[in-house]
Design a protein around this motif. Structure first.
Motif, mmCIF file in Angstrom:
data_model
loop_
_atom_site.group_PDB
_atom_site.id
_atom_site.type_symbol
_atom_site.label_atom_id
_atom_site.label_comp_id
_atom_site.label_asym_id
_atom_site.label_seq_id
_atom_site.Cartn_x
_atom_site.Cartn_y
_atom_site.Cartn_z
ATOM 1 N N PHE A 43 0.806 -1.302 -0.152
ATOM 2 C CA PHE A 43 -0.488 -0.219 0.129
ATOM 3 C C PHE A 43 1.138 0.808 -0.132
ATOM 4 O O PHE A 43 2.427 1.214 0.103
ATOM 5 C CB PHE A 43 -0.801 -0.173 1.302
ATOM 6 C CG PHE A 43 -0.243 0.057 2.397
ATOM 7 C CD1 PHE A 43 0.574 1.290 2.695
ATOM 8 C CD2 PHE A 43 0.055 -0.877 3.321
ATOM 9 C CE1 PHE A 43 0.728 0.753 4.207
ATOM 10 C CE2 PHE A 43 0.913 -0.937 4.662
ATOM 11 C CZ PHE A 43 0.985 0.210 5.191
ATOM 12 N N THR A 44 0.283 2.619 -0.488
ATOM 13 C CA THR A 44 0.833 3.717 -0.147
ATOM 14 C C THR A 44 0.813 4.272 0.691
ATOM 15 O O THR A 44 -0.597 4.433 1.373
ATOM 16 C CB THR A 44 0.351 4.237 -1.519
ATOM 17 O OG1 THR A 44 0.273 3.541 -2.854
ATOM 18 C CG2 THR A 44 0.770 6.000 -1.265
ATOM 19 N N ARG A 45 1.937 5.099 1.251
ATOM 20 C CA ARG A 45 2.551 5.287 2.487
ATOM 21 C C ARG A 45 2.593 7.235 2.303
ATOM 22 O O ARG A 45 2.742 7.799 0.806
ATOM 23 C CB ARG A 45 3.186 5.200 3.407
ATOM 24 C CG ARG A 45 3.268 6.059 4.926
ATOM 25 C CD ARG A 45 4.614 5.727 5.555
ATOM 26 N NE ARG A 45 5.305 5.477 5.064
ATOM 27 C CZ ARG A 45 6.502 6.612 5.690
ATOM 28 N NH1 ARG A 45 5.914 7.503 6.393
ATOM 29 N NH2 ARG A 45 7.173 6.745 5.594
ATOM 30 N N PHE A 46 1.673 8.330 2.795
ATOM 31 C CA PHE A 46 1.038 9.557 1.989
ATOM 32 C C PHE A 46 2.646 10.549 3.085
ATOM 33 O O PHE A 46 2.570 11.382 2.939
ATOM 34 C CB PHE A 46 -0.162 10.026 1.843
ATOM 35 C CG PHE A 46 -0.721 9.248 1.193
ATOM 36 C CD1 PHE A 46 -0.721 10.350 -0.481
ATOM 37 C CD2 PHE A 46 -1.721 8.652 0.950
ATOM 38 C CE1 PHE A 46 -1.410 9.696 -1.573
ATOM 39 C CE2 PHE A 46 -1.772 7.716 -0.519
ATOM 40 C CZ PHE A 46 -2.198 8.733 -1.414
ATOM 41 N N ASP A 94 1.460 11.696 6.606
ATOM 42 C CA ASP A 94 0.988 11.839 7.559
ATOM 43 C C ASP A 94 -0.488 11.774 8.199
ATOM 44 O O ASP A 94 -1.437 11.432 9.378
ATOM 45 C CB ASP A 94 -0.095 13.124 7.228
ATOM 46 C CG ASP A 94 -0.937 12.480 5.677
ATOM 47 O OD1 ASP A 94 -1.790 11.824 5.747
ATOM 48 O OD2 ASP A 94 -2.049 13.522 5.145
#
Lengths: 461, 461
Positions: free
Chosen positions: A424-427, A429
């Motif tokens: 998954f993609t972490r942003f 924040d």
């Protein structure tokens, strides 16, 4: 794998789900692991007891958290090789065509030595720290399975499968051989690893399911289970074709009653599937303390049914229900089954659809207001509920002082590059609770960077 | 990323699914890719046409295969950041509480420039080569989305979402602004990338869904779609609460009829969900050539319903049906949705369960003999059926001479070490078709080692 001390202090975030509907997020705490158990959990360093002050400190990064290990209550070890394949026919045909031949091959110990370590690697890699395993009908191969579990350090309950009827010639046992081998396996396990609740491997009396066990075998297995006070595992109320077969064998009677009469249905009995239980049977299981193992992926795929967990929680609040992958009937990991458990509970409350020929609108239906089955509940099923299903609440499934330290170190900060090292993609924040949610719903084994059982590192550096 | 020639010869295994029920496995073939298209497929090297003899040859390993890229017919680009989270409430509440605020943030172009490239990386990483995308209501952000798609080389159909009623103040448009911005976006796309069927980015007229569009807006959008002969995307017949809302707005009328009257329902119309369609509506969609996008994960999670694909295949054999992830309403990848599509079709034929209070057995039910929904069918839905849904059969979704070369190089031999570099376990005796099956059922992005769109490498070295 680097050697790790079994006594150490973790400093960082602990997440667990003591109840189905809330996360317990303890950020920045100090968790003392001493000799495989949790000795102390405290909020600040100077509350750590004097005697633990010298222990090495494992400090977690901001994107890391420690969560309870996953408890898989239903796995067919000898079916691992066919995982994800051969799922195109109904259950009883599937057994005859694919599964019995696959299991019969475990007459060869070398085949067992090839397949079982790969299964255990797969389980640990995906964060399963406790596995309840069906072996095959073979004593030697099942001993290999137990030994491989102990060697790898996974907590395991292992059974030699029993089947004296309705099984192909090359795989069937005599009643006497089945009972003798079961008792030998139980004694051998207890001698080797002790009979305590926290033995790394424990024996399980394992009638495969009603259709392949004579009444004499069932009764004999019930006697063994009572003599050694050990766990029992089997299948119940799985599918239409299984139910129909039982009916031809035991006219007018059904799985749960048959297990009960044989002395197999007690508070150490773990029954897979149960998706076609009558309410009176659920009530019986609740009364005696037996456990339902919901296998959401397999149930939908093979049984075309589900375990109605929210309804059971309401109507049978003390019925124990845990989660299983049913390898290879279900082709998912525990994470896949957590996600499918969420879907399964939606399926159980499907909205009625009017497919009628008219496009006219008649009435609008009301929408139920609450959907309580989410990632927290799914994780609870895979951890705390599984522990309860094994009578090990307080020892496994949540982080309490006195519990064994079976845990996963999740790192949700492995992103980078072309998609990088996580699914998954972490942003950047997200808080730790949201990263945990993303792991449950969209993460995988890549985030499971270390696994402990009894405080020992069994996966990861 | 290493530069790769766009003309080359692949030598190895091609796998695709021209029909729903059979794999086409072509082992050891030579596939000539010339200027982005498949120029020739032949069984032996000396059948390769003279003029392609000098091209570089990419030889696949035994564990590798090339398969068509995945076609995701329904994605909400501005919802990517919340993927896997915030799924605990019904659809209409979910829009108000989480989703409109998330989309409203795309008023900021810098937010779009942060989120959209990460989404495109996620899609390519997971093997999606064609994406049908909802942007937000903002023209500038949606242009950024289109530009980022073109820059990354993913094949995309992109729409500026339209909503002039029943949308929070900070996100609603006027009817005139919505129409003006839509027409500007359509013209801008066609000018930039051409209007051809194989343009890398194509514009899509995008009324969000009936509840947020006035009749005037719908009619105006229908006019634009017809003027430019371009695609239309929206939602239809999704959930109980959506259906009830439409009923208050358009008493006695339903989604499909309303789209049709506005001139939006033609053979370039792609409607997500459709799980609550009346049969007469499915017949209408079949008649005009509109496409149903089944989003299995999202449909079960939010709509508590499914698209009964096997029944539609029987009763409406020309109805076009493809697959979508519905990011972020569904939290799975295309692989997850292929697997959930298999489960979904089991759900649609669930066996009746008698939960009655009695444990007595009355009658045994018959079991249906065939289950035709398996990994082959799921892959067909994600590729060939998706291409048909976009009117691009023969160009995408299968490997034919003359087709564009949108493809994935799968390597299913990345195992090793402690679970190693892939999700599933290889035993070494699997043929290439079984490795492919294991990928569909239990693999992930790790096996997708290279991705081509139009013959250009867009992921992997």
């Amino acid at each position: 794998m680097a050697a790790r001390p079994t006594s150490f202090v973790l400093n960082g975030t602990l997440i667990d789900t003591p109840t189905p509907h809330a996360l317990r997020v303890r950020e920045g705490v100090f968790c003392v692991v001493d000799d495989g158990a949790i000795a102390q959990i405290c909020a600040v360093e100077n509350e750590v007891a004097e005697r633990y002050r010298g222990l090495p400190v494992v400090k977690l990064a901001e994107t890391q958290m420690v969560v309870p290990g996953l408890i898989d209550l239903h796995i067919h070890a000898p079916q691992f090789k066919q995982l994800g394949t051969k799922t195109d026919i109904p259950l009883m045909e599937w057994l005859q065509k694919y599964t019995y031949p696959a299991e019969a091959a475990f007459a060869s110990p070398s085949h067992a030595s090839l397949v079982y370590p790969k299964l255990i690697t797969h389980l640990l890699k995906n964060g399963t720290t406790t596995a309840v395993l069906f072996g095959s009908n073979h004593l030697a191969a099942t001993k290999i399975l137990a030994e491989e579990c102990a060697a790898a350090g996974i907590r395991a309950l292992v059974g030699k499968t029993c089947a004296d009827i309705l099984t192909p010639d090359e795989y069937v046992e005599t009643t006497a051989d089945s009972l003798r081998a079961t008792e030998e396996f139980v004694e051998w396990c207890i001698k080797k690893w002790g009979g305590g609740v926290d033995a790394i491997v424990r024996p399980v009396v394992t009638p495969r399911f009603i259709p392949t066990c004579s009444s004499e075998l069932l009764k004999g297995l019930g006697d063994i289970a009572q003599k050694y006070n050990c766990f029992v595992q089997s299948h119940a109320a799985e599918s239409v074709d299984e139910e129909a077969l039982v009916q031809t064998q035991h006219p007018g009677r059904r799985d749960v009653a048959i297990f009960r009469e044989a002395g197999l249905l007690g508070d150490k009995c773990v029954l897979a599937h149960c998706c076609r239980l009558r309410d009176v049977e659920a009530a019986t299981m609740q009364e005696v303390g037996a456990t339902v193992v919901s296998c959401p992926f397999s149930n939908i795929l093979f049984a075309r049914a589900t375990v109605p967990i929210p309804r059971y929680n309401r109507d049978f609040p003390n019925l124990k229900i845990g989660l299983g992958t049913d390898i290879a009937g279900g082709f998912g990991t525990m994470l896949d089954n957590m996600r499918t458990a969420i879907l399964q509970d939606r399926v159980d409350s499907f909205a009625a659809v009017d497919r009628g020929a008219s496009a006219e609108v008649e009435t609008a239906e009301a929408e139920p207001a609450t959907w309580t089955v989410d990632f927290k509940y799914a994780f609870h099923l895979a951890t705390a509920a599984g522990a309860r299903g094994l009578g090990m609440q307080g020892l496994l499934g949540t982080f309490e002082e006195g519990a064994r330290f079976d845990a996963l170190l999740l790192d949700c900060g492995l992103d980078g590059g072309e998609g990088g090292g996580q699914r998954f993609t972490r942003f950047g924040d997200e808080g730790v609770a949201e990263l945990f949610e993303k792991w449950v719903t969209t993460g995988d084994d890549r985030n499971v960077v270390r696994v402990w059982v009894d405080g020992k590192v069994v996966k990861g550096g």
